[in-house]
Design a protein around this motif. Structure first.
Motif, short mmCIF file in Angstrom:
data_model
loop_
_atom_site.label_atom_id
_atom_site.label_comp_id
_atom_site.label_asym_id
_atom_site.label_seq_id
_atom_site.Cartn_x
_atom_site.Cartn_y
_atom_site.Cartn_z
N GLU A 263 0.86 -1.17 0.00
CA GLU A 263 0.00 0.00 0.00
C GLU A 263 0.91 1.24 0.00
O GLU A 263 2.12 1.12 0.19
N GLU A 264 0.35 2.42 -0.20
CA GLU A 264 1.14 3.60 -0.55
C GLU A 264 2.25 3.96 0.44
O GLU A 264 2.01 4.24 1.62
N PRO B 170 4.97 6.44 1.96
CA PRO B 170 5.13 7.89 2.04
C PRO B 170 6.20 8.39 1.07
O PRO B 170 7.29 7.81 0.97
N TRP C 113 -0.02 -5.02 10.63
CA TRP C 113 -1.40 -4.91 10.14
C TRP C 113 -2.08 -6.26 10.33
O TRP C 113 -1.39 -7.27 10.52
N ARG D 184 3.82 0.11 5.25
CA ARG D 184 2.38 -0.03 5.14
C ARG D 184 2.18 -1.49 4.75
O ARG D 184 3.16 -2.15 4.38
N PRO D 185 0.95 -2.02 4.78
CA PRO D 185 0.81 -3.45 4.48
C PRO D 185 1.50 -3.87 3.17
O PRO D 185 1.32 -3.23 2.14
N HIS E 151 1.81 -6.38 0.17
CA HIS E 151 0.84 -7.29 -0.46
C HIS E 151 1.46 -8.40 -1.27
O HIS E 151 0.98 -9.52 -1.25
N ARG F 199 -3.36 1.61 -10.15
CA ARG F 199 -4.50 1.16 -9.35
C ARG F 199 -5.83 1.34 -10.10
O ARG F 199 -6.69 0.47 -10.05
N GLU G 74 0.54 10.32 2.77
CA GLU G 74 1.00 10.02 4.14
C GLU G 74 0.40 10.97 5.16
O GLU G 74 0.48 12.18 5.01
N TRP H 75 -2.95 7.22 5.98
CA TRP H 75 -2.98 8.32 5.02
C TRP H 75 -4.18 9.22 5.25
O TRP H 75 -5.15 8.82 5.87
N VAL I 234 -4.15 -5.65 14.80
CA VAL I 234 -4.27 -4.25 14.41
C VAL I 234 -5.67 -3.99 13.84
O VAL I 234 -6.19 -4.80 13.07
#
Lengths: 722, 311
Positions: free
Chosen positions: A11-12, A14, A141, A150-151, A153, A185, B120, B135, B161
């Motif tokens: 996932e995105e 930063p 997560w 972030r997660p 995948h 996406r 972010e 985000w 979580v």
């Protein structure tokens, strides 16, 4: 030789973390491969908001076989020893070799570590890399324990050569490596297979993902420039923003929009802050009007209406933000013009600065009084300095600063001007915060300097009074920065305040209920100085004095750090600190700079040695004889030519040094001292100090004392090392 | 991904579609918490239920009060009372982002024409001693939701979580409906016999509360109430776990947490009255955080919080 392709799809990520993450991926994986014996020809790492990718070319298909030879026991050693050797090497007896050595026949074992296939090594290295990845901030997560930014995948990990591509079998926390990934996406959802780096690049591009962040940035920059140019405008370039924006999109599409005519009269700082910080827009300037009139935003997709909906949305968001800003600006201007900011100043009466240090209004009173006090030293008019100090923080209660705290000071200047204050007084509202960072300019306008100093000195004396000094890495009130600010203000403007006196003044209105604690925690030297300076019994000392001296020594510490950064040695600074008027920072630095330069010359270095020799001999003699040799050297007792020459040289030097010191011309004083080097050297060469003739001996010691006195008049050279 | 749902006609239709969507994804659709809170996160269905190991899936509207944001009903976007839509799923599902995007599609956002971005924005609530990574979600440059993976609440690590979504309903609905001023937004269907705008419902209260929040609220009293709530919270939690009357183990995490919520809102009111300085703020926030932490400690001692009779 196979090529390796890795992609970690998540996932995105930063934007600010992407570049370093790509570099870390490359370093950790390639280091791991090389350590395991897998060398490679070249490697490149890439990032997009959703993926980190690494392409390694020309990897060894397997790590080379390693042969290791080990020496064992003698051939006639007991059975036990041989068995132990066999166990250790994992060999059988017939695999051992017997070699004749000097001491007899000895067993040798050759252990062969067979090479391992690349896939096996890659799997291990990649798993370790993922599990120990140095993200600045990572998370868990779902129900898993793996940490990623972030997660995470999917993992794509393939080795490919002429024969085709194969997936490296591995898995991390239930995520199996494969040969598939996703494109954009929204523009190209769904997974697809990849057979190698070229194929990956091409398929991604077809699915609206530009893998290289540099390529995306270039694309954005050239499109934005062209769009601005086509309208006769200029893009306000911003490298930081460009790389951030390139990290927010996989398929950049630049769109240029208008800033409503209504907003063009807002201060440019307000426009830019609003657009850049909140919306990540580039500013576009109209060179003819000298104003920012448009913006460029970067979308992450193409649309059937060529971005019209997206642009309209962005424009709307900007309008909402700017109408907020305009509303604040107009309200604030009204308060500034009609009421000379009085309501804000009143509001600050209800705002606590710090529980023990009173309200902002009380603080402003202290700063105003102090600015008045300092004004003459910095060449400002006292009334003007006080007036400026009284309104310098008024904007803290304005609506605009409440909304955009980063505009504090900048707005203060606009509002003070609107309220009819002079340009100098208004400028102080902005400049009195400076210097903040090391690259910040130091204000030079007298009124600004007076308020800037008063502001920082009030902060420092206040927190010192309540015994809230910085400790170790903890400095929650940024007191080190405040002290450095004072130092830079004084030095840059060549100011000569009587700092101790000013500190005492600043200290006077501070709360006194914690004074005893503060004095207790003052450093020992400060306490001692306070007691001796008071001239009273050494058991009683003035608490206030002790705290102020402690703060002064804090200034000295910060000054040492500051000068060290400018290349001046700490012992040179100590030698100057030991001189009188050490609270005159300008004088101190002048002295330290001259001394530092002097000691770098041959003459300086040799003179220092001469001084040290004279000082040592004197100190020994004084200790032995129990007297101080300080007076009465007479040339009539001089026996040798060198001795007479030294007398003459000292006379000449004194004549030059005294007026130079009076003028604080340390360079001239030290260059006069430099002339002593040759006569001193010659004197020590030719003359024996400790002769049997007591009169001559005493005379020579008194002569050495003249060297000591002259040298010490410039700086305490006993503190110089080496 | 479902796209191309028709455009909703009113504020309430946006809410209804979100309710229907998340109900369809298996969430328990809860009602708002009956106390003044600053954000949907304060609802015990989020704060407390994010703790412990029990699975959870809830969605609800939460009226939220931010006294300092009052603008007498004049600002096009700012309100001292507004609605948040809140979703909390524990453990966070692997396709949480897709589920979220589905909710945007459900309220009529067509991804072919709009630019959706995950930018972010790490979430932290100093008053709740909570933080997470995630985000803010942008639609054409506008923040439409906060998307967070909770890592810690009340000082406790979240295991598993939770995934949390917060939608600012007014702003989101205004965007979807194409309205520029919140007070002009249709609250119900504009073709209803009695069409009501958001202003018809809330203009009056925005004015009244703005005046009270900024100038009239009695600060001495608010301060006293803050201290009362703080004391009561601690008093509640100082009781033995075993109830002497019923003989049962009853840890009173929720009543204590109510007092924590009260203290937090009183702090917000004091803040709006401008009587709290930057430095004092930290002290107050610290006091509320201490309460939140104690409530979290208590909640994990309840069976809802995953407590089981230890062997």
């Amino acid at each position: 030789m196979p090529d390796l392709l890795i992609e970690l799809f998540s996932e995105e990520i930063p934007a600010r973390m992407q570049a370093k993450a790509a570099a870390d991926l490359k370093k950790r994986v390639t280091d791991g491969l090389v350590e395991a014996g897998l060398t490679y020809a070249s490697a490149g790492a890439f990032s997009t908001p959703r993926r980190l990718a690494l392409a390694v070319e020309g990897l060894l298909a397997e790590s080379p076989t390693v042969r290791e030879e080990r020496k064992g026991p003698r051939a006639d050693a007991p059975e036990k020893a041989v068995a132990g050797f066999l166990r250790a090497t994992g060999l059988t007896r017939d695999q051992l070799e017997v070699r004749a050595e000097k001491k007899g026949e000895v067993f040798f074992a050759t252990i062969e570590k067979p090479g391992r296939p690349a896939a096996e090594i890659v799997a291990e290295v990649l798993e370790a890399t993922i599990r120990n990845f140095p993200w600045p901030k990572s998370m868990r997560w779902g129900s898993g324990t793996l940490r990623w930014v972030r997660p995470l995948h999917s993992i794509l990990c393939i080795l490919s050569d002429e024969g085709g591509a194969s997936v490296v079998p591995m898995s991390v926390d239930g995520i199996e490596a494969g040969n598939t990934t996703e494109g954009h996406r929204f523009m190209a959802p769904g997974r697809f297979e990849v057979s190698g780096f070229e194929d990956y690049l091409e398929k991604l591009r077809k699915r609206h993902v530009i893998l290289s962040p540099e390529e995306r940035a270039e694309h954005i920059l050239s499109d934005a420039r062209n769009a601005a140019f086509a309208s006769g405008l200029e893009l306000v370039e911003d490298k930081g923003l460009l790389s951030e924006v390139a990290g927010l999109v996989e398929w950049p599409v630049t769109l240029m929009g208008e800033i409503g005519e209504d907003f063009l009269n807002l201060p440019p700082e307000v426009l830019q802050t609003s657009m850049k910080e909140h919306q990540k827009f580039f500013s576009v300037k109209d060179p003819k009007r000298g104003q920012i009139t448009r913006f460029v935003t970067v979308a992450n997709r193409e649309t059937p209406d060529h971005g019209a909906t997206i642009l309209a949305g962005n424009q709307k968001v900007l309008s909402a933000r700017l109408s907020d800003a305009k509303f604040f600006w107009e309200n604030d201007l009204r308060v500034a013009k009609d009421q000379r900011m009085q309501p804000w100043i009143d509001t600050l009466k209800n705002v606590t600065f710090h529980a023990q240090l009173g309200t902002q209004a009380e603080r402003i009173d202290r700063i105003a009084a102090l600015a008045r006090e300092i004004a003459p030293v910095v060449g400002a008019e006292p009334d003007s300095a006080e007036r400026a100090a009284r309104i310098a923080k008024a904007d803290l209660a304005s609506e605009m600063v409440y909304e955009f705290p980063e505009l504090q000071g900048i707005m203060g200047r606009y509002y003070a001007e609107a309220a009819g204050y002079t340009a100098d007084e208004a400028a102080a509202a902005q400049e009195h915060y400076a210097p903040l960072g090391p690259s910040d300019d130091v204000p030079s306008a007298p009124v600004s300097v007076a308020v800037a100093l008063a502001d920082k000195l009030d902060t420092l004396t206040g927190f010192w009074a309540i015994d809230e000094k910085p400790t170790g890495s903890k400095d929650p009130f940024a007191l080190r920065r405040a002290a450095l600010g004072v130092i830079r203000l004084v030095l840059a403007n060549q100011l000569r305040p009587n700092l101790k006196h000013v500190l005492l003044k600043a200290f006077a209105p501070q709360p006194a209920d914690k004074l005893a604690d503060a004095a207790k925690s003052a450093d020992g030297e400060a306490k001692l100085l306070a007691s001796t300076e008071m001239g009273e019994s050494s058991f009683a000392y003035d608490e206030k004095e002790a705290v102020v001296l402690d703060l002064l020594s804090f200034f000295h510490d910060r000054l040492k750090v500051h000068l060290r950064d400018e290349g001046i040695r700490h012992d040179v600074i100590d030698a100057c600190l030991a001189m009188p008027q050490s609270d005159d920072l300008t004088l101190l630095v002048k002295r330290a700079e001259a001394l530092s330069d002097f000691l770098k010359t041959d003459d300086g270095e040799n003179l220092l040695q001469g001084f040290k020799r004279a000082n040592n001999i004197l100190a020994q003699a004084e200790e032995k004889d129990g007297v101080e040799y300080s007076f009465g050297a007479d040339v009539k007792f001089a026996e040798t030519h060198e001795e007479k020459a030294l007398f003459a040289a000292l006379d000449a030097a004194e004549k030059r040094i005294e007026p130079a010191m009076k003028d604080e011309d340390f360079v001239a004083a030290m260059s006069a001292m430099a002339h002593l080097r040759q006569p001193i050297d010659a004197f020590f060469e030719a003359v024996q100090i400790n002769t049997d003739n007591q009169i001559v001996r005493r005379n020579r010691l008194n002569l050495l004392s003249r060297i000591r006195t002259i040298c010490l008049s410039v700086a305490d050279l006993t503190r110089i090392e080496g | 991904m479902q796209t191309g749902a028709s455009r909703p006609k009113s504020f309430q239709e946006v809410i209804l579609r979100l309710q229907t969507y998340w109900a369809g994804q298996g969430c328990a659709v809860l009602q708002p918490y009956d106390m003044e809170v600053g954000a949907g996160t304060f609802h015990p269905a989020t704060t407390l239920r994010a703790l412990g190991s029990n699975p959870w899936a809830a969605a609800y509207v939460q009226p939220s009060r931010r006294p300092t944001d009052g603008r007498y009903g004049e600002n096009p976007n700012r309100l001292q009372h507004y609605y948040q839509y809140q979703v909390l799923i524990k453990p966070s599902p692997p396709d949480f982002q897709q589920l979220y995007l589905g909710s945007l599609a459900a309220i009529g956002i067509d991804f072919d024409y709009h630019d959706i971005r995950f930018v972010e924005d790490d979430w932290e609530s100093p008053t709740l001693g909570a933080w997470g990574l995630g985000w803010e979600v942008w639609c054409d440059g506008m923040e439409v939701s906060q998307f967070t993976y909770f890592q810690q609440v009340g000082g406790h690590d979240c295991k598993p979580v939770s995934g949390e979504l917060t939608y600012g309903l007014e702003r989101l609905a205004m965007y979807v409906l194409g309205i520029d001023h919140v007070m002009e937004m249709p609250f119900n269907d504009p073709s209803s016999p009695i069409p009501l705008s958001y202003g018809d419902v809330f203009k009056q209260t925005e004015e009244e509360y703005s005046r009270w929040n900024f100038d009239v609220a009695e600060t001495e009293m608010l301060l006293r109430h803050f201290e009362d709530a703080e004391a009561e919270c601690e008093r509640i939690l100082s009781h033995e776990h075993e109830d002497p009357k019923t003989g049962r183990r009853i840890v009173m995490a929720h009543p204590a947490y109510d007092q924590c919520i009260k203290a937090s809102h009183l702090f917000n009111l004091l803040d709006a009255r401008g009587v709290i300085s930057v430095t004092e703020r930290q002290a107050y926030i610290g006091r509320v955080r201490a309460l939140a932490k104690r409530c979290a400690d208590a909640f994990v001692q309840t069976s809802a919080g995953g407590w089981t009779q230890a062997a």
